[in-house]
Design an enzyme around this catalytic site. Sequence first.
Site, PDB file in Angstrom:
ATOM      1  N   LYS A 108       0.846  -1.201   0.000  1.00  0.00           N
ATOM      2  CA  LYS A 108       0.000   0.000   0.000  1.00  0.00           C
ATOM      3  C   LYS A 108       0.883   1.255   0.000  1.00  0.00           C
ATOM      4  CE  LYS A 108      -3.212  -3.069   0.678  1.00  0.00           C
ATOM      5  NZ  LYS A 108      -3.398  -3.988  -0.437  1.00  0.00           N
TER       6      LYS A 108
HETATM    7  C1  LIG Z   1      -8.942  -4.741  -0.867  1.00  0.00           C
HETATM    8  C2  LIG Z   1      -8.139  -5.325   0.255  1.00  0.00           C
HETATM    9  N1  LIG Z   1      -8.771  -5.654   1.399  1.00  0.00           N
HETATM   10  C3  LIG Z   1      -8.090  -6.169   2.450  1.00  0.00           C
HETATM   11  C4  LIG Z   1      -6.729  -6.376   2.391  1.00  0.00           C
HETATM   12  C5  LIG Z   1      -6.022  -6.991   3.556  1.00  0.00           C
HETATM   13  O1  LIG Z   1      -5.079  -6.134   4.149  1.00  0.00           O
HETATM   14  P1  LIG Z   1      -3.878  -6.749   5.007  1.00  0.00           P
HETATM   15  O2  LIG Z   1      -2.933  -7.392   4.061  1.00  0.00           O
HETATM   16  O3  LIG Z   1      -3.282  -5.552   5.686  1.00  0.00           O
HETATM   17  O4  LIG Z   1      -4.472  -7.707   5.978  1.00  0.00           O
HETATM   18  C6  LIG Z   1      -6.034  -6.032   1.229  1.00  0.00           C
HETATM   19  C7  LIG Z   1      -4.572  -6.220   1.176  1.00  0.00           C
HETATM   20  O5  LIG Z   1      -3.960  -6.703   0.307  1.00  0.00           O
HETATM   21  C8  LIG Z   1      -6.755  -5.502   0.127  1.00  0.00           C
HETATM   22  O6  LIG Z   1      -6.146  -5.185  -1.017  1.00  0.00           O
END
Ligand SMILES: Cc1ncc(COP(=O)(O)O)c(C=O)c1O
Length: 388
Positions: A193
């Site tokens: 991100k």
């Molecule tokens: C749209 C979306 N939702 C949720 C997540 C989950 O985030 P995290 O990897 O911080 O758990 C991601 C991460 O890749 C994502 O792109």
Amino acid sequence: MSSAVATETEAAPRIPVMIPWLGEEEAEAAAEAVRSGWVAQGPRVAEFERAFAAEVGAAHGVAVSSGTTALHLGLVALGVKAGDEVVVPSLSFIATANAARYVGAAPVFADVDLTTGNLTPETITAVLTPRTRAVILVHQGGVPADLDALRGLCADRGLALLEDAACAAGVRYRDRPVGVGAQVAAWSFHPRKLLTTGEGGMVTTDDAEYAARMRRLREHGMNVSAADRHASSKPVLEAYLETGFNYRMTDIQAAVGLVQLRKLAPTVAERRELAARYQRELADIKGLTPVTDPEYGQTNYQSFWVRLDERFPVSRDDLLLRLSDAGVSARRGIMAAHLEPAYADVSTPRLPVTEDLSLNSLILPVFHGMTAEQQDRVVAVLKAAAGD
Ligand SMILES: Cc1ncc(COP(=O)(O)O)c(C=O)c1O
């Protein structure tokens, strides 16, 4: 001296799809947190929560261990339970659908819009049933969803709305950050991100009760935080009010996050410039459509994707191979959760747009410090594949 003579291609370093923009300032901030002796959730987490919530236009921020745990707490706060149905886009990282299952609810997959990759009122309405309790919208790859339309639909139907803003730090909707006005929004600070804390996430909301409950739930359901208990000069006897989790962020992560937050605006500006350059360079390629801003908002280009249609002479997978052979790391487009074995038991009608986007799009490199020469190398592979 090496006897090997490098060819031109070998000499050109591989172009990554993304590199987090981290430097000495983050390293020093993390070191200071370590030196302070307070490394678990403490004052830096509290400061990061205030600063991040202010940045995205929310009253409260609750820092957690990931975007995934942010989604889970968001659904609990919104009262989604076993037996409920939750409408989600299949076109998303699998964590979006998984979150519904964490609370015992059933994810119901809806299709998306071809240009934004996001849910629309029409695609949601098509899958509503009397059991639908909530919707999770995603600002896919940083492209804002049409919030007025989706919030309006959910308000009219009495549905809770969780906004998966995992990719959306710095994204704007009608000239305001996308966090403004969300019932609950879930953010990710994974290194893929724009703002990273290694792993990490945040839930934001304007609702003080939701925020208080999520603070409690991230910390085992305790009625007083460990930080407050340790800071008190008197013994504090905590109580455990409900079954919670350990979803805490550390102060080391928050220290990094505070530095990253200051870089968010320049990061978004740089990515938007790189995207504009790609859009100009790729404009004349037939059968290839780059992602762009919707008319109502501005993406942060967390993912810069291009979609191929039948006019493009090479398949998506072949194009990925050609890019790889030319030293360019690209990625397949956003996944479609309903096509994965984990969701084979969910009977889902065809989702033509989701399947098209997932199978025919790819994500090109965009990162801090990417040079025009590197972009030209990527563009050259695409043009050669197109026969230009
Ligand atoms: C749209 C979306 N939702 C949720 C997540 C989950 O985030 P995290 O990897 O911080 O758990 C991601 C991460 O890749 C994502 O792109």
